[in-house]
Write a protein that holds these residues in place. Structure first.
Motif: not given
Length: 608
Positions: A67-72, A117-121, A142-147
């Motif tokens: 789900g990581v997109r351009y600009g994320d 930063t509204q980080a997604v992961a 906004d955080l959808s994943g912790i890897w």
């Protein structure tokens, strides 16, 4: 405003994104070794340009499926590891933005950066990192994943991307321009809450180009061997990041070492055997201290001190000759230098792997005498200066014309100027685009293309810059005397026993200092003086030790006026640390925090 410029390198400015170099190099020279990766057995395994490109591409495809997109924006919270570099280039390959976070950051700092930063992961290294992020993730919509690296996230994400066509990654990569944001790097926060610097692909490309253009010949002077360096400084800091990018772009081999300590670094250097080293003054101070202690333990302390002085004298004479101000080392000095090279300097270079010839040093102030010693011992030392806001070094000593004790001249295409109050202003293609969500701070820092650094400095007749302190650190005593404390602190810290020094005196009748001691140096000093080891609190009351530190203070005071001299000092029972919140992750003093934490100690400096 007095200024000095260095002409830009010939050729058009870089276009496209930073990741393009990975794919271009793999196409041109697929078998070129770009990285070396340390395995569980401790051996280093080479990674070719083709293999690195394939791993970056595969991970980039997996990131798309996650789900990581351009600009994320994706946060990287890890020590310096191979996987950090892999994620950096995979994110840049799909036009995403990396956000470094120091793994030692407190939960509140992590929450602040991830939220702003509204980080997604967020990529973490281990269970501790996962727990830190997990503790604050409820406040991060906004955080959808912790890897987690230690749970095999690289393999899992790569596996997810097996069905994604390569063309999807390339389509996004080719859409990246030099104006796109590549990374949001937070300042060290020495004067308040850290601010996120918006650094573009063009900024990073210009920094890498200036480094390769300025030192290409020096770095490749290895007798035909491929230049190589071992990165041990945090990739969270823009300094190490710039070297990473320049190395990948320039065909230099890099390895990663997670620990920033001489105990971990020296064995790794002996095996990896780099040809150039990226370091900070703290590490060089530790290396000199350990070399001195080893010599004293072997009964050769006097020989080492003689060799140290000869190295300083030899480097000084060579520098004077380079600038037309002297004939160079005389015959007697040359003979002594050759003798000590066999007896001392070769052993020092051997401890560092035996192949290092060039040392790039930055991050904080470097003592001139320390730089002269390492240069005289056969390690060409280049000191530079830059900030997070300048994407790394923007001023550095030019190849073959080092003026030790200064941070050098502007890099290619850059200009340095001094404002009327002595503040250093910088202009050039590596200057950042502004602070995230802080328009007023951006407007205050960027004026007509100039970046106002907040540092004080001076320019000599050759255009070499010396940093003398921070504007916000200026001390004004109750007698109206102005003092930049950095130089005085540096002189006190030149004593082998002293680890840290904080000069105080704002609105006070005279200047005082808080001083911490280096534990290993203290143990060695006590042993060499036939003394028993002291417990933490006994140190503070030891009269002989106070006399020794008084000598360090007196030596520092000899270089300043009576009104600027340290009139009282206090030894502290332990060093300032990150855990206490008294040091930044790049090991700079948090002055305000130290002043608050040691308020009682400071009051006692001025007690009747």
């Amino acid at each position: 405003m007095r200024e000095f410029s260095t002409p830009a390198l010939p050729g058009p400015p870089a276009t496209g994104g930073v990741a393009d170099s990975v794919y271009d190099t793999a196409e041109r020279t697929p078998e070129l070794v770009q990285l070396s990766r340390q395995g569980p057995d401790g051996h280093w395994h080479d990674v070719t340009a083709r293999r690195f490109r394939d791993e970056v591409l595969a991970l980039a495809k997996g990131l798309l499926t996650r789900g990581v997109r351009y600009g994320d924006r994706v946060a990287l919270m890890s020590r310096t590891r191979y996987e950090w570099t892999l994620f950096d280039y995979a994110l840049w390959s799909i036009g995403a933005v990396s956000v470094p976070i120091y793994p030692t950051s407190a939960p509140d700092q992590v929450r602040w950066i991830l939220a702003e930063t509204q980080a997604v992961a967020c990529l973490v290294e281990d269970e501790d990192g996962a727990m830190t992020v997990g503790a604050v993730c409820d406040a991060l919509p906004d955080l959808s994943g912790i890897w987690q690296l230690d749970h095999g996230c690289v393999a899992a994400i790569t596996e997810d991307g097996h069905g994604v066509p390569d063309s999807l990654v390339h389509r996004q990569r080719l859409g990246v321009t030099a104006e796109n944001i590549a990374t949001v790097v937070y300042t060290s926060g020495t004067t308040g809450r850290p601010k996120g610097c918006l650094i573009t692909h063009g900024n990073l490309a210009a920094e890498a180009g200036a480094m390769l253009g300025g030192w290409c010949d020096v770095l490749h002077d290895t007798g035909g061997e491929q230049p190589a360096t071992l990165l041990f400084l945090p990739l969270t800091h823009v300094y190490a990041r710039a070297v990473q990018i320049a190395s990948i772009r320039g065909g230099l081999r890099i390895g990663h070492l997670p620990q920033v300590s001489t105990d971990a670094m020296l064995p790794a250097l002996a095996v990896f055997r780099p040809t150039f080293l990226l370091t900070v003054p703290y590490i060089l101070e530790k290396l000199l201290q350990q070399a001195r202690q080893a010599a004293e333990n072997a009964g050769r302390g006097e020989l080492f001190e003689q060799a140290r002085q000869v190295a300083v004298d030899w480097a000084t004479a060579k520098e004077q000759k380079a600038f037309g101000r002297g004939p160079g080392p005389g015959a007697g000095l040359r003979l002594r230098h050759i003798a000590y090279d066999r007896a001392v300097y070769q052993k020092l270079r051997g401890v560092l792997g035996g192949r290092i010839r060039t040392v790039l040093c930055g991050g904080s102030s470097l003592r001139r005498e320390l730089a002269l010693f390492f240069t005289g011992a056969g390690l060409q030392l280049y000191e530079g200066y830059g900030l997070t806001e300048t994407s790394g070094a923007m001023v550095a000593n030019p190849a073959g014309r080092q003026k030790l004790g200064t941070v050098g001249q502007p890099l290619a295409g850059c200009t340095v100027a001094l404002a009327d109050d002595g503040e250093v202003w910088l202009r050039g293609p590596t200057v950042f685009g502004g602070y995230l969500n802080h328009p007023q701070c951006t407007a205050d820092a960027l004026v007509d293309g100039w970046f106002a650094t907040g540092d004080l400095g001076r320019l000599d007749q050759d255009g070499y810059l010396s940093i003398t302190g921070r504007k916000k650190d200026l001390i004004v005593t109750s007698n109206g005397k102005n003092l930049a404390p950095a130089a005085l602190e540096e002189r006190v810290q030149a004593h082998p026993l002293v680890s840290q020094c904080l000069v105080v005196g704002d609105d006070r009748p005279y200047v005082g200092a808080l001083i911490t001691l280096d534990p290993s140096a203290l143990a060695h000093w006590l042993k060499s003086h036939g003394r028993e080891q002291l417990d933490t609190w006994s140190v503070l009351a030891d009269e002989q030790l106070h006399v020794e530190i008084q000598r360090a203070v007196a030596a520092a005071n000899a270089a300043v006026s009576r009104a600027e001299s340290i009139r009282a000092f206090r030894l502290l029972p332990r060093e300032f640390s990150q855990e206490q919140g008294l040091l930044t992750p790049s090991l700079k003093l948090r002055r305000a925090a130290i002043t608050r934490h040691h308020a009682q100690d400071i009051e006692e400096l001025y007690a009747p």
